[in-house]
Design a protein around this motif. Structure first.
Motif, PDB file in Angstrom:
ATOM      1  N   ALA A 149      45.645  53.594  40.252  1.00  0.00           N
ATOM      2  CA  ALA A 149      46.447  52.442  40.015  1.00  0.00           C
ATOM      3  C   ALA A 149      45.959  51.206  41.006  1.00  0.00           C
ATOM      4  N   HIS A 150      45.565  51.451  42.092  1.00  0.00           N
ATOM      5  CA  HIS A 150      44.800  50.464  42.949  1.00  0.00           C
ATOM      6  C   HIS A 150      43.690  49.999  42.334  1.00  0.00           C
ATOM      7  N   TRP A 151      42.713  50.850  41.666  1.00  0.00           N
ATOM      8  CA  TRP A 151      41.492  50.274  41.271  1.00  0.00           C
ATOM      9  C   TRP A 151      41.841  49.728  39.928  1.00  0.00           C
ATOM     10  N   ILE A 152      42.616  49.947  39.119  1.00  0.00           N
ATOM     11  CA  ILE A 152      43.218  49.192  37.807  1.00  0.00           C
ATOM     12  C   ILE A 152      43.658  47.950  38.316  1.00  0.00           C
ATOM     13  N   HIS A 153      44.342  47.857  39.529  1.00  0.00           N
ATOM     14  CA  HIS A 153      44.856  46.424  39.878  1.00  0.00           C
ATOM     15  C   HIS A 153      43.699  45.540  40.435  1.00  0.00           C
ATOM     16  N   GLN A 154      42.859  46.050  40.895  1.00  0.00           N
ATOM     17  CA  GLN A 154      41.829  45.293  41.507  1.00  0.00           C
ATOM     18  C   GLN A 154      40.890  44.765  40.465  1.00  0.00           C
ATOM     19  N   ASN A 155      40.578  45.564  39.179  1.00  0.00           N
ATOM     20  CA  ASN A 155      39.724  45.306  38.147  1.00  0.00           C
ATOM     21  C   ASN A 155      40.491  44.652  37.098  1.00  0.00           C
ATOM     22  N   LEU A 156      41.638  44.909  36.769  1.00  0.00           N
ATOM     23  CA  LEU A 156      42.603  44.314  35.668  1.00  0.00           C
ATOM     24  C   LEU A 156      43.677  43.538  36.101  1.00  0.00           C
ATOM     25  N   GLY A 157      44.109  43.370  37.258  1.00  0.00           N
ATOM     26  CA  GLY A 157      44.867  42.588  37.949  1.00  0.00           C
ATOM     27  C   GLY A 157      45.220  41.241  37.341  1.00  0.00           C
ATOM     28  N   TRP A 158      44.274  40.697  36.567  1.00  0.00           N
ATOM     29  CA  TRP A 158      44.546  39.367  35.984  1.00  0.00           C
ATOM     30  C   TRP A 158      45.468  39.458  34.734  1.00  0.00           C
ATOM     31  N   LEU A 161      50.185  42.944  32.840  1.00  0.00           N
ATOM     32  CA  LEU A 161      50.623  44.186  32.595  1.00  0.00           C
ATOM     33  C   LEU A 161      50.297  45.189  33.826  1.00  0.00           C
ATOM     34  N   PHE A 162      49.142  44.797  34.382  1.00  0.00           N
ATOM     35  CA  PHE A 162      48.475  45.528  35.439  1.00  0.00           C
ATOM     36  C   PHE A 162      48.756  44.775  36.950  1.00  0.00           C
ATOM     37  N   GLU A 163      49.309  43.779  36.998  1.00  0.00           N
ATOM     38  CA  GLU A 163      49.573  43.059  38.426  1.00  0.00           C
ATOM     39  C   GLU A 163      50.488  43.790  39.022  1.00  0.00           C
ATOM     40  N   ALA A 164      50.342  43.771  40.324  1.00  0.00           N
ATOM     41  CA  ALA A 164      51.282  44.112  41.367  1.00  0.00           C
ATOM     42  C   ALA A 164      51.710  43.234  42.595  1.00  0.00           C
ATOM     43  N   SER A 165      52.552  43.382  43.375  1.00  0.00           N
ATOM     44  CA  SER A 165      52.878  42.532  44.181  1.00  0.00           C
ATOM     45  C   SER A 165      52.375  42.670  45.676  1.00  0.00           C
ATOM     46  N   THR A 166      50.946  42.694  45.664  1.00  0.00           N
ATOM     47  CA  THR A 166      50.162  43.263  46.860  1.00  0.00           C
ATOM     48  C   THR A 166      48.892  42.639  46.505  1.00  0.00           C
ATOM     49  N   ASP A 167      48.109  42.494  47.701  1.00  0.00           N
ATOM     50  CA  ASP A 167      46.891  42.132  47.538  1.00  0.00           C
ATOM     51  C   ASP A 167      45.903  43.366  47.450  1.00  0.00           C
ATOM     52  N   PRO A 168      45.312  43.349  46.247  1.00  0.00           N
ATOM     53  CA  PRO A 168      44.278  44.728  46.089  1.00  0.00           C
ATOM     54  C   PRO A 168      43.029  44.855  46.918  1.00  0.00           C
ATOM     55  N   ASP A 169      42.924  43.521  47.249  1.00  0.00           N
ATOM     56  CA  ASP A 169      41.465  43.508  47.984  1.00  0.00           C
ATOM     57  C   ASP A 169      41.663  43.474  49.708  1.00  0.00           C
ATOM     58  N   ALA A 170      42.960  43.817  50.065  1.00  0.00           N
ATOM     59  CA  ALA A 170      42.966  43.947  51.530  1.00  0.00           C
ATOM     60  C   ALA A 170      42.177  45.209  52.116  1.00  0.00           C
ATOM     61  N   PRO A 171      41.869  45.110  53.265  1.00  0.00           N
ATOM     62  CA  PRO A 171      41.098  46.328  53.797  1.00  0.00           C
ATOM     63  C   PRO A 171      41.907  47.462  53.888  1.00  0.00           C
ATOM     64  N   ALA A 172      43.104  47.409  54.139  1.00  0.00           N
ATOM     65  CA  ALA A 172      44.083  48.650  54.057  1.00  0.00           C
ATOM     66  C   ALA A 172      45.270  48.080  53.103  1.00  0.00           C
ATOM     67  N   TYR A 173      45.164  48.480  51.920  1.00  0.00           N
ATOM     68  CA  TYR A 173      46.196  48.210  50.841  1.00  0.00           C
ATOM     69  C   TYR A 173      47.562  49.009  50.820  1.00  0.00           C
ATOM     70  N   ALA A 174      48.353  48.448  50.506  1.00  0.00           N
ATOM     71  CA  ALA A 174      49.924  48.987  50.709  1.00  0.00           C
ATOM     72  C   ALA A 174      49.836  50.188  49.596  1.00  0.00           C
ATOM     73  N   ILE A 269      57.255  43.668  33.582  1.00  0.00           N
ATOM     74  CA  ILE A 269      56.151  44.715  32.761  1.00  0.00           C
ATOM     75  C   ILE A 269      54.993  45.001  33.571  1.00  0.00           C
ATOM     76  N   ARG A 270      55.315  45.002  35.040  1.00  0.00           N
ATOM     77  CA  ARG A 270      54.259  45.464  35.726  1.00  0.00           C
ATOM     78  C   ARG A 270      54.257  47.145  35.773  1.00  0.00           C
ATOM     79  N   ILE A 271      53.472  47.554  35.317  1.00  0.00           N
ATOM     80  CA  ILE A 271      53.588  48.871  35.119  1.00  0.00           C
ATOM     81  C   ILE A 271      53.029  49.984  36.288  1.00  0.00           C
ATOM     82  N   LEU A 272      52.178  49.157  36.947  1.00  0.00           N
ATOM     83  CA  LEU A 272      51.594  49.627  38.195  1.00  0.00           C
ATOM     84  C   LEU A 272      52.405  49.775  39.457  1.00  0.00           C
ATOM     85  N   GLU A 273      53.353  48.860  39.616  1.00  0.00           N
ATOM     86  CA  GLU A 273      54.287  48.439  40.665  1.00  0.00           C
ATOM     87  C   GLU A 273      55.583  49.494  40.664  1.00  0.00           C
ATOM     88  N   ASN A 274      55.842  49.914  42.027  1.00  0.00           N
ATOM     89  CA  ASN A 274      56.856  50.836  42.001  1.00  0.00           C
ATOM     90  C   ASN A 274      58.148  50.098  41.663  1.00  0.00           C
TER      91      ASN A 274
END
Length: 331
Positions: A149-158, A161-174, A269-274
């Motif tokens: 899910a993190h990889w999908i958010h990084q590459n398709l977060g734009w 549907l694949f957006e999430a309320s966190t920074d996918p490029d953070a050194p330690a992602y949530a 509709i953000r399916i990757l977010e809890n």
């Protein structure tokens, strides 16, 4: 020719008189069918009557409000219906190609030595209780899907549907942001749907006429060409029936979804977010502590799910009846 001879030429009416066993079987089958219809109709009538007080009180707001707070007199199903739709769509988008490919491999490509074993394994998977799938998904599958899910958010977060309320490029992602999501719940439900849909498709594919298979091969068709022109058109009804049966299972799944998701009554509709909720998991989660008014609201939600299931199965029955197996077979 005389009149008596003309009377002798009149065709006699034929009346079949079945044996006692035939008559018993016919009446028993008819009785079972009527009994099933009565039970099915009784369930619908009961849920409709229980839903009337809630629908009269909230009206159209019951389908537009997203909060579920009966103690504050705020009850709505918009977020619940959206969550049910998202989980069902994710499950079917995953399960349909895998079930179709598995059914074709078992019937057309698997060696005879392992075909019976594969059939038994698929049937066994279909009989596994949903609680087992839920525990498997929570303890084993979910930790493996969080990096996905993190990889999908990084590459398709734009894509929203694949957006999430966190920074996918953070050194330690949530990682907690990606747990308990509709994405993970849909994949767990897909694992439950695959064996059911595969079993239905496999049974239909296995009944494709041997003569038409051999005729296609004799005319120079490849193995895939024979499957495309004979097996798939013949099994169209089975494909639709197995898919709709799986969709019904996906929409009504309760325990596995309840173990995976983080309950949240939000329209997103953000399916990757809890955070999501489905109709069946809502009923299971709130039924034990519900008051009389809350119980009526939950039964109304059950009535909505009942109507959706009836509509899905009715559409499936119409499609299957109009695409009789073998009707579209071309060589």
């Amino acid at each position: 020719m005389s009149a008596p001879e003309l009377q002798d030429e009149v065709p006699r009416s034929l009346a079949s008189v079945g044996s006692l066993a035939d008559r018993v079987f016919r009446h028993t089958a008819r009785g079972v069918g009527v009994f099933i219809l009565v039970v099915f109709g009784s369930i619908g009538v009961f849920l409709a009557l229980q839903a009337l007080p809630t629908l009269r009180r909230y009206g159209a707001a019951f389908f537009t409000e997203n909060e579920w707070l009966p103690e504050r007199d705020q009850v709505g199903m918009s977020a619940v219906l959206l969550g049910t739709l998202l989980v069902g769509v994710i499950a079917m988008l995953t399960a349909f190609p895998l079930a179709l490919a598995s059914a074709l491999y078992i019937t057309e490509f698997a060696p005879n030595a392992i075909r019976k074993t594969l059939v038994a394994m698929v049937d066994l998977m279909a009989a596994v209780p949903s609680i087992i799938y839920g525990l498997w998904g929570f303890w084993l599958l979910q930790p493996q899907l969080v990096p996905v899910a993190h990889w999908i958010h990084q590459n398709l977060g734009w894509i929203p549907l694949f957006e999430a309320s966190t920074d996918p490029d953070a050194p330690a992602y949530a990682q907690s942001v990606y747990t308990g999501s509709a994405f993970i719940a849909g994949l767990v439900v897909a694992m439950m749907v695959i064996p059911i849909s595969c079993a239905v498709m496999r049974d239909v594919f296995a009944q494709a006429p041997v003569g038409e298979r051999e005729a296609a091969l004799a005319l120079g068709a490849t193995r895939w060409g024979m499957i495309r022109t004979v097996v798939l058109p013949f099994g169209r009804g089975g494909i639709v029936g197995g898919t709709m049966l799986g969709l019904g299972r996906a929409l009504g799944e309760t325990v596995a979804v309840l173990l995976i998701i983080s309950v949240a009554f939000e329209i997103k509709i953000r399916i990757l977010e809890n955070g999501t909720i489905t109709v069946s998991s809502l009923i299971a989660n709130r039924f034990g502590e519900a008051t009389a008014a809350q119980l009526s609201a939950l039964l109304t939600a059950g009535f909505v799910l009942f109507v959706i299931t009836v509509i899905v199965n009715t559409i499936a029955a119409i499609i299957v009846s109009r695409s009789r197996s073998g009707a579209a077979t071309e060589i």
